[in-house]
Motif scaffolding. Structure first.
Motif, mmCIF file in Angstrom:
data_model
loop_
_atom_site.group_PDB
_atom_site.id
_atom_site.type_symbol
_atom_site.label_atom_id
_atom_site.label_comp_id
_atom_site.label_asym_id
_atom_site.label_seq_id
_atom_site.Cartn_x
_atom_site.Cartn_y
_atom_site.Cartn_z
ATOM 1 N N HIS A 157 48.689 21.503 11.953
ATOM 2 C CA HIS A 157 47.974 22.156 10.862
ATOM 3 C C HIS A 157 46.464 22.105 11.108
ATOM 4 O O HIS A 157 45.672 21.872 10.202
ATOM 5 N N ALA A 158 46.084 22.323 12.358
ATOM 6 C CA ALA A 158 44.674 22.220 12.730
ATOM 7 C C ALA A 158 43.811 23.216 11.974
ATOM 8 O O ALA A 158 42.652 22.940 11.683
ATOM 9 N N ARG A 159 44.400 24.349 11.632
ATOM 10 C CA ARG A 159 43.587 25.371 10.968
ATOM 11 C C ARG A 159 43.122 24.945 9.587
ATOM 12 O O ARG A 159 42.180 25.501 9.030
ATOM 13 N N TYR A 160 43.787 23.929 9.018
ATOM 14 C CA TYR A 160 43.400 23.471 7.693
ATOM 15 C C TYR A 160 42.271 22.437 7.725
ATOM 16 O O TYR A 160 41.606 22.212 6.717
ATOM 17 N N LYS A 161 42.080 21.782 8.861
ATOM 18 C CA LYS A 161 41.136 20.654 8.897
ATOM 19 C C LYS A 161 39.721 21.072 8.512
ATOM 20 O O LYS A 161 39.080 20.429 7.671
ATOM 21 N N ALA A 162 39.236 22.149 9.127
ATOM 22 C CA ALA A 162 37.880 22.594 8.829
ATOM 23 C C ALA A 162 37.762 23.063 7.383
ATOM 24 O O ALA A 162 36.767 22.783 6.704
ATOM 25 N N TYR A 179 26.817 10.538 0.244
ATOM 26 C CA TYR A 179 28.244 10.470 0.541
ATOM 27 C C TYR A 179 28.449 10.600 2.041
ATOM 28 O O TYR A 179 27.545 11.019 2.777
ATOM 29 N N ALA A 180 29.653 10.232 2.503
ATOM 30 C CA ALA A 180 30.008 10.381 3.908
ATOM 31 C C ALA A 180 30.419 11.824 4.165
ATOM 32 O O ALA A 180 31.244 12.386 3.434
ATOM 33 N N VAL A 181 29.845 12.414 5.199
ATOM 34 C CA VAL A 181 30.119 13.818 5.519
ATOM 35 C C VAL A 181 31.521 13.956 6.094
ATOM 36 O O VAL A 181 31.937 13.207 6.972
ATOM 37 N N ARG A 182 32.268 14.927 5.589
ATOM 38 C CA ARG A 182 33.592 15.235 6.105
ATOM 39 C C ARG A 182 33.487 16.306 7.188
ATOM 40 O O ARG A 182 32.754 17.275 7.029
ATOM 41 N N ASP A 183 34.227 16.122 8.271
ATOM 42 C CA ASP A 183 34.352 17.146 9.297
ATOM 43 C C ASP A 183 35.773 17.061 9.850
ATOM 44 O O ASP A 183 36.616 16.315 9.328
ATOM 45 N N GLU A 184 36.064 17.818 10.899
ATOM 46 C CA GLU A 184 37.428 17.839 11.416
ATOM 47 C C GLU A 184 37.863 16.473 11.940
ATOM 48 O O GLU A 184 39.011 16.069 11.774
ATOM 49 N N VAL A 185 36.950 15.750 12.590
ATOM 50 C CA VAL A 185 37.280 14.408 13.087
ATOM 51 C C VAL A 185 37.567 13.466 11.924
ATOM 52 O O VAL A 185 38.540 12.687 11.943
#
Length: 356
Positions: A157-162, A179-185
């Motif tokens: 489901h990689a397309r959902y991560k971003a 806040y802590a930044v969210r990214d794909e990692v």
């Protein structure tokens, strides 16, 4: 010998972690020691051929009023029972903070098992964990996120991560200033972390619009991992509890996100700040604190200036680093800072719900 551990050496600390933090499951540690040690730092004391004491520093990208900093989350602070009361933890924490100061880290943070352990090192509460629950009867549909996979794995489901990271950052930015930044990692690790504790994530929809995310985890007792949702669909389940402590490491860097309150008539103000920080010598002393409506900055008052200005060099404000930390994070106004509460605008809204 006090040393930063190399990649292979980091794995040696698992045995100490298991000994001290026996509440953590094997699957959670499988996740941690396959994922988090890839880019963290572990400062340890090796003696008699074994790791006797350690502190682990896990990096996060923090957004604070639009600025981005790399900041360490302190975890795994542990000493073997038979080696306690030898000053090992103090050695590690002082060395850690000295290195962070050399790197100009703005602050570091942790989730304490016992706040009394960290108070002597200048740490103080800066975040109360909200306790939320969904309101009933509002037409929300919870859709399981099926990309969790088996514990410790990522099933796709990689397309959902971003898209999920972007949604979370928008939600956080609308409500909080740090806040802590969210990214794909971040999302990939978060899913692995939750899966390692038999958890699940659900996406919340109203009609065809995603309005939130929620997660539960726990092998034996289920607990809420998070609930991110528009305020019109949730309510407080309990009073927020103190959850995260922090410590300002480099005040010259941290104050860049602090500014003059808009209600102050002047465009710029200066405060003579006497800062007490016996554990980080570079912070101790007298500073000229300049503030305008966008930012602020610190300039040290040197000995020549002290002699030249004489009595004019007396401070306007004297604070310990602990008091400075709790004030600038917007957690509490120290008594000494009360005369400046209408002048200085600290952060308004901190959210740090990371676990490791």
């Amino acid at each position: 010998m006090l040393t930063y551990l190399s990649g292979e050496e980091k794995l040696e600390t698992r045995e100490l972690w298991e000994q001290i933090f026996d509440e953590d499951s094997a699957s959670f540690l499988d996740y941690y020691y396959s994922e988090k040690i890839r880019d963290n730092r572990i400062l340890a004391i090796r003696e008699d051929g074994a790791i006797q004491s350690m502190v682990q520093m896990n990096p996060y990208v923090i957004c604070a009023r639009g600025r981005r900093w790399r900041v360490d989350y302190i975890v795994g602070v542990a000493t073997r029972e038979e080696k306690r009361h030898h000053g090992y933890m103090r050695q590690l924490l002082l060395a850690m903070m000295a290195d962070m100061r050399a790197e100009e880290a703005p602050f570091c943070f942790l989730m304490p098992a016992d706040e009394a352990i960290y108070r002597p090192f200048g740490f103080t509460w800066i975040f109360r964990q909200p306790q939320w629950k969904r309101k009933e009867g509002n037409g929300i549909c919870a859709v399981p996120f099926t990309g969790m996979g088996k514990p410790g794995t990522w099933a796709g489901h990689a397309r959902y991560k971003a898209e999920m990271a972007e949604w979370m950052n928008r939600w956080l930015a609308a409500r909080y200033q740090l806040y802590a930044v969210r990214d794909e990692v971040y999302l990939r690790r978060l899913m692995k972390e939750i899966a390692s504790e038999n958890g699940q994530v659900e996406l919340l929809y109203r009609a065809d619009t995603m309005i939130g995310m929620q997660s539960e985890w726990g092998w034996n007792r289920r607990e809420q991992r998070f609930l991110y949702c528009d305020s019109s669909y949730v309510e407080e389940a309990a009073e927020p509890k103190p959850a995260i402590m922090a410590r300002v490491i480099t005040p010259e860097v941290f104050v860049r996100v602090i500014r003059l309150k808009s209600t102050v008539l002047e465009q710029e103000r200066q405060i003579r700040l006497a800062l007490e920080d016996p554990l980080i010598p570079e912070n101790e002393g007298l500073w000229n604190w300049h503030l305008n409506r966008q930012t602020s900055w610190l300039e040290p008052v040197n000995e020549t200036e002290r002699i030249r200005e004489s009595a004019a060099c007396e401070e306007d404000l004297r604070l310990t680093v602990t008091e400075l930390t709790e004030w600038l994070f917007g957690y509490a106004v120290p008594k000494a800072a009360e005369p400046f509460a209408d002048v200085v605008e600290p952060l308004n809204g901190v959210f740090l719900d990371e676990v490791v």
